[in-house]
Structure formats: C-alpha cells, structure tokens
Write a protein that holds these residues in place. Structure first.
Motif, PDB file in Angstrom:
ATOM      1  N   THR A 151     -61.673 -32.863 -16.131  1.00 34.21           N
ATOM      2  CA  THR A 151     -61.971 -33.080 -14.711  1.00 34.21           C
ATOM      3  C   THR A 151     -61.161 -34.222 -14.109  1.00 34.21           C
ATOM      4  OG1 THR A 151     -64.230 -32.359 -15.177  1.00 34.21           O
ATOM      5  CG2 THR A 151     -63.852 -33.449 -13.070  1.00 34.21           C
ATOM      6  N   LEU A 152     -61.034 -35.337 -14.832  1.00 33.15           N
ATOM      7  CA  LEU A 152     -60.494 -36.561 -14.257  1.00 33.15           C
ATOM      8  C   LEU A 152     -59.007 -36.793 -14.551  1.00 33.15           C
ATOM      9  CD1 LEU A 152     -63.507 -38.899 -15.142  1.00 33.15           C
ATOM     10  CD2 LEU A 152     -63.061 -37.745 -12.975  1.00 33.15           C
ATOM     11  N   TYR A 153     -58.488 -36.204 -15.600  1.00 35.04           N
ATOM     12  CA  TYR A 153     -57.098 -36.461 -15.985  1.00 35.04           C
ATOM     13  C   TYR A 153     -56.291 -35.167 -15.976  1.00 35.04           C
ATOM     14  CZ  TYR A 153     -53.038 -37.478 -18.920  1.00 35.04           C
ATOM     15  OH  TYR A 153     -51.764 -37.594 -19.398  1.00 35.04           O
ATOM     16  N   LYS A 154     -55.197 -35.163 -15.235  1.00 33.42           N
ATOM     17  CA  LYS A 154     -54.355 -33.974 -15.183  1.00 33.42           C
ATOM     18  C   LYS A 154     -53.200 -34.062 -16.178  1.00 33.42           C
ATOM     19  CE  LYS A 154     -55.195 -32.245 -10.523  1.00 33.42           C
ATOM     20  NZ  LYS A 154     -54.573 -31.863  -9.219  1.00 33.42           N
ATOM     21  N   GLY A 155     -52.338 -35.080 -16.007  1.00 34.90           N
ATOM     22  CA  GLY A 155     -51.164 -35.181 -16.856  1.00 34.90           C
ATOM     23  C   GLY A 155     -50.096 -34.186 -16.430  1.00 34.90           C
ATOM     24  N   PRO A 156     -49.048 -34.048 -17.232  1.00 33.14           N
ATOM     25  CA  PRO A 156     -47.961 -33.117 -16.878  1.00 33.14           C
ATOM     26  C   PRO A 156     -48.397 -31.658 -16.955  1.00 33.14           C
ATOM     27  CG  PRO A 156     -47.611 -34.033 -19.069  1.00 33.14           C
ATOM     28  CD  PRO A 156     -48.768 -34.787 -18.474  1.00 33.14           C
ATOM     29  N   THR A 157     -47.718 -30.816 -16.176  1.00 29.18           N
ATOM     30  CA  THR A 157     -48.024 -29.383 -16.160  1.00 29.18           C
ATOM     31  C   THR A 157     -47.535 -28.719 -17.441  1.00 29.18           C
ATOM     32  OG1 THR A 157     -47.823 -29.356 -13.765  1.00 29.18           O
ATOM     33  CG2 THR A 157     -47.717 -27.232 -14.891  1.00 29.18           C
ATOM     34  N   ILE A 158     -48.410 -27.916 -18.050  1.00 26.66           N
ATOM     35  CA  ILE A 158     -48.039 -27.176 -19.266  1.00 26.66           C
ATOM     36  C   ILE A 158     -47.802 -25.706 -18.954  1.00 26.66           C
ATOM     37  CG2 ILE A 158     -48.895 -26.377 -21.512  1.00 26.66           C
ATOM     38  CD1 ILE A 158     -50.306 -29.008 -21.821  1.00 26.66           C
ATOM     39  N   TYR A 159     -48.646 -25.152 -18.083  1.00 25.57           N
ATOM     40  CA  TYR A 159     -48.527 -23.728 -17.729  1.00 25.57           C
ATOM     41  C   TYR A 159     -48.406 -23.606 -16.215  1.00 25.57           C
ATOM     42  CZ  TYR A 159     -49.922 -18.866 -16.916  1.00 25.57           C
ATOM     43  OH  TYR A 159     -49.984 -17.576 -16.491  1.00 25.57           O
ATOM     44  N   PRO A 160     -47.170 -23.351 -15.694  1.00 27.56           N
ATOM     45  CA  PRO A 160     -46.998 -23.182 -14.250  1.00 27.56           C
ATOM     46  C   PRO A 160     -46.915 -21.706 -13.876  1.00 27.56           C
ATOM     47  CG  PRO A 160     -44.888 -23.717 -15.264  1.00 27.56           C
ATOM     48  CD  PRO A 160     -45.886 -23.502 -16.377  1.00 27.56           C
ATOM     49  N   PRO A 161     -48.025 -21.054 -13.501  1.00 33.32           N
ATOM     50  CA  PRO A 161     -48.005 -19.631 -13.187  1.00 33.32           C
ATOM     51  C   PRO A 161     -47.268 -19.347 -11.887  1.00 33.32           C
ATOM     52  CG  PRO A 161     -50.126 -20.545 -12.650  1.00 33.32           C
ATOM     53  CD  PRO A 161     -49.355 -21.640 -13.309  1.00 33.32           C
ATOM     54  N   ASN A 162     -46.895 -18.099 -11.712  1.00 34.06           N
ATOM     55  CA  ASN A 162     -46.227 -17.665 -10.487  1.00 34.06           C
ATOM     56  C   ASN A 162     -47.272 -17.490  -9.398  1.00 34.06           C
ATOM     57  OD1 ASN A 162     -44.693 -16.576  -8.475  1.00 34.06           O
ATOM     58  ND2 ASN A 162     -43.963 -14.805  -9.660  1.00 34.06           N
ATOM     59  N   SER A 163     -47.325 -18.450  -8.484  1.00 36.07           N
ATOM     60  CA  SER A 163     -48.382 -18.437  -7.468  1.00 36.07           C
ATOM     61  C   SER A 163     -48.268 -17.246  -6.530  1.00 36.07           C
ATOM     62  CB  SER A 163     -48.333 -19.742  -6.663  1.00 36.07           C
ATOM     63  OG  SER A 163     -47.069 -19.889  -6.035  1.00 36.07           O
ATOM     64  N   ASN A 164     -47.078 -16.654  -6.399  1.00 35.43           N
ATOM     65  CA  ASN A 164     -46.910 -15.516  -5.486  1.00 35.43           C
ATOM     66  C   ASN A 164     -47.705 -14.299  -5.937  1.00 35.43           C
ATOM     67  OD1 ASN A 164     -45.125 -16.940  -3.851  1.00 35.43           O
ATOM     68  ND2 ASN A 164     -43.364 -16.368  -5.137  1.00 35.43           N
TER      69      ASN A 164
END
Length: 365
Positions: A151-164
């Motif tokens: 909930t509180l910590y994001k950190g770097p993106t591991i899985y960037p899905p195709n938002s389109n």
C-alpha cells in the motif's frame, strides 16, 4: 474431495475466498458509482445470501442442528448485527468516501485485531515461551507488514502493461473518490474492521455449542435482513432508492450476495470451526496482494517492486502462522499422549519404582 487432507482444503478454501473478496472491492465501487443506495443494497445482498444458504443448512444439518434456545437466538442476532449489518454498511460508507485500493489495505488491521481479541478472550492460546507462539506472532506481524508495503511503497515499475488495451469508460469510473470526506471514510473503515474482527472471534465459542455451521450463518443472515429492513425503511422513503435500474446493479447484488456473502459466510464459519479465528484472519493480507495483481493484469495498472516485496512478506507470514498452528497441534497431542501411557499401563510405572530393593532383617526381599 474427501481424499484431500483437511489442511489442504482449508488453505484452498481461504485462497478462493480471498480471490472472490478481491473482486468484491471493485464491483462494490462500480455499484456505488451507479448510484445504488448504501442502505438498501446490503438488504438485497443478504436476501440473496439467505436464499442460497438456507436450503443447504436445512437439508444437510438436520441431524447436527441442536434445538434453538433464547440464548442462541440472542447470539445469532448479535452476530447478524455486528458481522453483517454494521460490517457491510460501514464498509460501503467507507468505500464511498475513499477507494477500493485503500479499503482493501485498511482491512489488513483485521488479523492483528483478531489476534489480540482471541488472545485476550483466551480463544487462541499464545505461548511466547515456545516456538509455536513466537511463530504465530511474527507471522501475523509479517502479513500485516507485507500488505502495508504494497500500500505505502511503490518503488520502480516491474510490470508495465499496455494501457491502450485496458482503457474503458467502466474502468475509468473505478478511480479514487473525488469530493468526498476521506477522513470520515477512514473512520468508517476502521470501525468496519473492528466489527469484522469481533464477528470472527465471537463465532469460535458459539460453534462449539452450536456445531451446525451453515445454520449459524443462515440465522445470522435472517436477523441481519430484519435489521437492514428497519434501517433502510427509516431513512430511504423514496421509491427510487429501492429500484434496480440496470443490469450492472443486478449483477453486483447477485455477486455480493452469492460470492461475498453466502460463500464467504460458509467458508469462514467452517474454517473458524476447524482452524480457529487467527488462521482465518491471517489470510486477509493475501486479499491486498490479489487486488494488486488483478488491477495490474485486468485493469492495466503498473506493478511495482513494493508489490513483490509485500508479496514475499505475506507468504512468509502465512507460512509462519500455519507452521506455528501445526507445531501447537503437535505439542497438544504429545501433552495428551504422555499421561495416557501411565493410565493404560496396568503395571506400576518404573518412574515410581524404588531404585534399590529393600531387604528385611531376616534377609527376605
């Protein structure tokens, strides 16, 4: 299914329950955005749940169902009020003022509160001088910590899905609440969690006296319907609030009634009876992990390093609690087995035999 060990069935049932509950957050947010009444919705939901539960309870528990006394009726009434009427109503009020992600995260205080309540009421034995007691405490803390990290910590993106591929008007409508009282929403959700913990803990002693689990859920659901009807009729005077205006509203009522109420009540009551309240509540942080995965894969949200770290803590916490419960069970069996060795032995135990035989003055032994 009878060939599967009960321990495996418990884990599988609780995992399925959390998967259904994860979808519940999103569906209820959508229902609120459609304009459903926060007072009428729980009434319809529990009517559906009672129609599902009652036939199973009546036919499958005919022989196991004790006579209903006034004391049992009072307990059913209280369970319905605390665990359904207040629990569901306060959750809707909290969700309406916050968001599905925050509501799911807030529920992670339930394991810690349940653990404390069960320990204070001596429903759950906690031996801090033994490894099983330490494992249960550490496991509960690790699960709550894992959910907090997600909930509180994001950190770097591991899985960037195709938002389109995921954008739609329906999904965009599931965002955070705007123009709402966030502080009030948090208060509602905290009280909702206290009600949920109380409902989980209070069932344990009742089920020992009234072992018909589905009947307990059915009676509680019946009283909750009466309570919700009185509350809704007192505040919702307009006909519009009682109408179902779309297929989406109808689906949300049936989903929450069948999955989030009927199935959830049956599984939780069974698991509380077989494994105790702490075992049931410690699975709740898994719900936050499932919400994070569902929003990433289904809704197209990014998955962050915090989700991976939180998932590892949740899994470690679940393992510690389960291992602690297993060790506690083994210790209990050993404690019972030791006295039985002496009770079943017809000869005098060697522990109370004299090490040296005494002889008399005549030399007789």
């Amino acid at each position: 299914m009878s060939m599967v060990p009960e321990r495996a069935r418990l884990h599988l049932a609780m995992t399925v329950l959390q998967l259904g509950a994860a979808g519940n957050h999103i569906i209820l947010r959508a229902a609120l955005n459609m304009g459903v009444s926060k007072l009428v919705f729980p009434l319809y939901r529990n009517i559906i749940a009672l129609f599902v539960l009652a036939p199973f309870a009546y036919f499958s528990e005919k022989k196991d169902r004790p006579p209903v006394t006034t004391t049992f009726l009072v307990q059913f009434f209280l369970l319905g009020f605390v665990g359904m009427t207040c629990n569901q109503g306060l959750y809707l009020l909290g969700l309406d003022n916050t968001s599905p992600t925050f509501a799911s995260a807030t529920e992670n205080i339930v394991p810690a509160v349940t653990f404390l309540m069960a320990a204070v009421l001596r429903i759950e034995q906690v031996h801090l001088n033994r490894k099983d007691g330490i494992a249960k405490v550490l496991g509960t803390l690790a699960s709550v910590a894992g959910a907090s990290v997600i909930t509180l910590y994001k950190g770097p993106t591991i899985y960037p899905p195709n938002s389109n591929l995921h954008q739609s008007h329906f999904l965009l409508s599931l965002g955070d609440a705007k123009g709402k009282n966030w502080t009030l929403g948090c208060i509602y959700l905290i009280i909702h969690c206290l009600c949920w913990s109380s409902w989980i803990v209070l069932q344990a002693p009742l089920l020992k006296k009234y072992p018909a689990r589905l009947s307990v859920s059915s009676y509680s659901c019946f009283f909750s319907i009466l309570q919700s009807l009185v509350i809704a009729a007192s505040y919702e005077r307009g006909l519009q609030a009682w109408q179902i205006n779309s297929d989406g509203e109808l689906f949300s009522i049936f989903y929450t009634g069948v999955v989030s109420s009927a199935m959830a009540f049956a599984i939780q009551t069974w698991a509380i009876d077989r494994a105790g309240p702490v075992f049931v509540s410690v699975y709740l942080p898994l719900q936050t992990l499932l919400v994070a995965v569902m929003t990433s894969v289904v809704l197209g949200e990014e998955f962050y390093l915090g989700g991976v770290i939180g998932a590892m803590l949740i899994v470690a916490g679940l393992y510690l609690v389960v291992w602690g419960k297993s060790e506690e069970s083994k210790y209990g069996k050993e404690k019972v087995a030791i006295p039985s060795l002496f009770e079943n032995n017809p000869t005098k135990s060697f522990l109370i035999q004299p090490l040296l035989h005494c002889t008399s003055e005549n030399g007789d032994i």
